[in-house]
Scaffold this active site. Structure first.
Site, PDB file in Angstrom:
ATOM      1  N   GLU A 620     -27.339  41.212 -51.294  1.00  0.00           N
ATOM      2  CA  GLU A 620     -26.795  42.314 -52.344  1.00  0.00           C
ATOM      3  C   GLU A 620     -25.464  42.310 -51.295  1.00  0.00           C
ATOM      4  O   GLU A 620     -25.255  42.599 -50.530  1.00  0.00           O
ATOM      5  CB  GLU A 620     -27.688  43.453 -51.414  1.00  0.00           C
ATOM      6  CG  GLU A 620     -29.339  43.974 -51.916  1.00  0.00           C
ATOM      7  CD  GLU A 620     -29.021  44.193 -53.498  1.00  0.00           C
ATOM      8  OE1 GLU A 620     -28.270  44.419 -54.077  1.00  0.00           O
ATOM      9  OE2 GLU A 620     -30.294  44.499 -54.188  1.00  0.00           O
TER      10      GLU A 620
HETATM   11 ZN   LIG Z   1     -29.591  43.433 -58.778  1.00  0.00          ZN
END
Ligand SMILES: [Zn+2]
Length: 679
Positions: A620
């Site tokens: 992320e």
């Molecule tokens: Zn995502």
């Protein structure tokens, strides 16, 4: 919005309600005192008011609808100006069942304790477990001490997931210099002492002089990226080829739809079977009253106008109800229209309406075709004889920084192959697949219509859920549509509700987008490593990514050897990411998905790992930024101002280069392209 919730129960209610949760900074603990769960969530104004009335507090406004468009335009304008100027330890498994001893005292264990320095500020982060696992009121304080004798304390918060105590944790704490000693103390009397270790404790080799980088100048739409891929294929024919993936997407297309009547009073929704771009747009629908008494309900479709003649009663007034009209239209024109009653309009008399124009609601009509998804295959030997690395991004449409990361990585590998011996050696020994835009239709919708779009554009709703007021909630979450640990298998973190932000679709691999990712793994058995690039929050994760309830039963955990390999590789890659601008991914955000973020039923990394035996990671990108003035961590959002997205592309591209080095080194230890035995 970054919200502070009153307690863990509020967080669980939010999850159960199907809220669009973007991140859960440093877990989401419940505790006494003012320590309450933090959550980043996409909400409407009305939903926010409701949450506030239930005790939620706004900590940060991360982005508003439309901010993405402004940031996109600004990035393009800046790029144009530059051109014009002539510039070219496994967690979560550590639960203990030992109870507090008979005297009531507990025992504390440090699961993790790390320090690091980022942009001149030193931080410390710990996870401490108490043996008093059932006691919700245990409070744990940590005292730090630096080499020159400065001290301070901070509280930890109890982290419970799916009713299972995990550990106590806090956000990374700013400290004046490297801490040499940490003492944890529990309100039950337990204590533990530890000297924290340096995190991640690794650094990547410095880039050689003349190393070329920074190939990204603006946010890029799927069309921009398609052109970039073609240019790279033309420019470096000896090192790269374009791979057409087998499943075209449905396209940036929707059916045409309109309200016939007044949605606030009495109305039906009429929808074309054809896509708007294939003739549905512009069709008109009107209702007229039958002439005279006791006329039947009738309808004609002529010259692209659907005329509905409403039935009359003995006194000549209209008697057709919304239900009758909707059923009649659907039955009479089964290949052309569908129709249903608008919420709250059931049983009401259908009004007489002047013509209503049906429309697909899409603003970028030029993008309507099914999309040929393409990947780059990069390497000197692209014949399956070298270990393969699969890197893919933008499964989620709104994560605009993610294809910038993968494109920057791809171009670094290609541009430096002629001038940098190490890049050349990497490409001689590894076979890299880069898929920058997994979900192009959703991305086009995110750029042109609704910037918070996460899912693809495949609307599998039926009946009233197809009401156009739901248009920004349709679609399938591509990263919940895979086959292992799916919602269809009973795992948590996806939904069969077509309007859910984590809608899993009509079945496993029902979508072209997910099938394309799996086709790469299936068709190239040399692929042994994969990275799924998402945003935002600053996480580095691996399987298991899902659990079932009750009991929080995760997919099988990697064995000790593989867990150690995941963590050792993660430290190398986190170290490489930090070299660009000092971004350090937190230890608490590094680990299995199910432990550090949430359960994500049917995600792609789990299928790649458990079915194909591929080491499958997730990034992320977009780490929280430390605000030295407020002494707070701040979320960056899905579509930050371009300078932030650009910085993310540079630092995470460096992480991907390190991933390729990991693959190269691993293959050197074990010279085979065979995958590890799948779990
Ligand atoms: Zn995502």
């Amino acid at each position: 919005m970054r919200l502070k919730l009153p307690d863990r129960a509020a967080f669980e209610r939010l999850v159960a309600s199907g809220a669009d949760i973007a991140a859960t900074p440093a877990a989401s603990p419940r505790s006494s005192g003012d320590a309450s769960p933090l959550v980043d969530v996409v909400v409407t104004g009305a939903a926010l008011k409701t949450l506030q009335s239930q005790g939620a507090r706004v900590v940060q406004v991360i982005a508003r609808a439309g901010d993405g468009t402004a940031n996109f335009r600004a990035s393009k304008a800046a790029a144009a100006a530059r051109t014009a100027a002539g510039l070219t330890a496994q967690k979560g498994g550590s639960r203990t069942t030992a109870a507090a001893d008979a005297t009531g005292a507990d025992t504390l264990h440090f699961l993790q304790s790390y320090w690091w320095t980022s942009k001149g500020q030193t931080f410390v982060q710990v996870e401490v477990a108490t043996t008093a696992v059932q006691d919700p009121d245990v409070e744990i304080q940590v005292q730090w001490e630096t080499a020159d004798g400065q001290t301070g304390t901070f509280p930890l918060q109890r982290f419970v997931d799916a009713d299972e105590y995990q550990y106590h944790v806090a956000l990374p704490q700013a400290v004046p210099s490297k801490p040499v000693k940490l003492v944890a103390t529990s309100s039950l009397g337990g204590t533990a002492t530890q000297a924290p270790k340096a995190w991640p404790g690794t650094t990547a080799p410095p880039a050689p002089s003349g190393y070329q980088q920074d190939f990204i100048s603006a946010y890029m739409t799927p069309t921009d990226i398609q052109q970039r891929l073609r240019r790279l294929a033309r420019q470096y024919p000896e090192l790269v080829e374009l791979v057409d993936l087998p499943n075209k997407t449905n396209g940036y297309r929707r059916t045409a739809v309109g309200y016939v009547g007044d949605p606030a009073a009495a109305a039906i929704v009429v929808e074309t079977k054809a896509f708007g771009s294939a003739g549905g747009n512009g069709i008109q629908v009107k209702t007229v009253a039958g002439t005279g008494a006791n006329r039947p309900l009738a309808a004609t479709f002529r010259d692209r106008v659907l005329t509905i003649t409403l039935a009359t009663g003995a006194d000549g007034t209209v008697v057709s109800t919304t239900d009758e009209v909707a059923a009649f239209v659907a039955a009479k024109f089964p290949t052309r229209f569908t129709a249903f009653v608008e919420d709250g309009s059931a049983g009401k008399v259908m009004p007489v309406m002047s013509p209503v124009r049906l429309d697909d609601g899409l603003t970028a009509s030029g993008l309507s075709r099914p999309w040929q998804v393409q990947a780059l295959r990069i390497g000197t030997h692209r014949d399956g004889s070298k270990p393969g690395v699969l890197i893919y991004s933008q499964e989620h449409a709104r994560e605009w920084a993610t294809p910038l990361v993968t494109l920057e990585f791809a171009e670094r590998m290609l541009a430096n192959a002629k001038t940098d011996a190490e890049t050349k050696a990497l490409l001689d020994s590894v076979d890299v697949f880069v898929l920058p835009v997994t979900n192009p239709d959703g991305a086009n919708y995110s750029f042109n219509d609704y910037n918070f779009q996460r899912k693809n554009l495949d609307n599998f709703c039926t009946g009233a859920a197809r009401d156009p007021k739901n248009r920004n909630r349709w679609g399938v979450d591509v990263n919940r549509n895979y086959t292992v640990g799916s919602v269809f298998d009973g795992y948590v973190g996806a939904s069969t509700d077509c309007l859910s932000t984590v809608a899993a679709g009509t079945g496993e691999l029902s979508e072209a987008e997910s099938s394309n990712v799996i086709s790469l793994a299936k068709n190239h058995s040399n692929i042994r490593y994969a990275m799924n690039v998402h945003s935002y929050g600053g996480y580095f994760m691996w399987p298991p990514g899902a659990y079932s309830l009750p009991g929080r039963i995760t997919l099988p955990r990697p064995d000790a050897e593989q867990s150690a390999a995941f963590l050792a590789s993660a430290k190398r890659i986190v170290g490489a990411i930090s070299t660009t601008r000092g971004t350090v991914t937190w230890p608490s955000n590094t680990g299995p998905v199910a432990d550090v973020l949430y359960s994500a039923a049917g995600n792609s990394a789990d299928q790649l790992y458990y079915e194909f035996g591929i080491y499958a990671w997730d990034f992320e990108v977009g780490n929280d930024l430390w605000n030295a003035t407020t002494q707070q961590w701040e979320g960056v959002g899905f579509q930050p101002p371009y300078d932030e997205a650009h910085a993310e592309s540079q630092e995470y591209a460096a992480g991907l280069v390190e991933l390729v080095r990991v693959a190269r080194d691993d293959a050197a230890d074990e010279p085979t392209t065979t995958r590890r035995e799948a779990k």
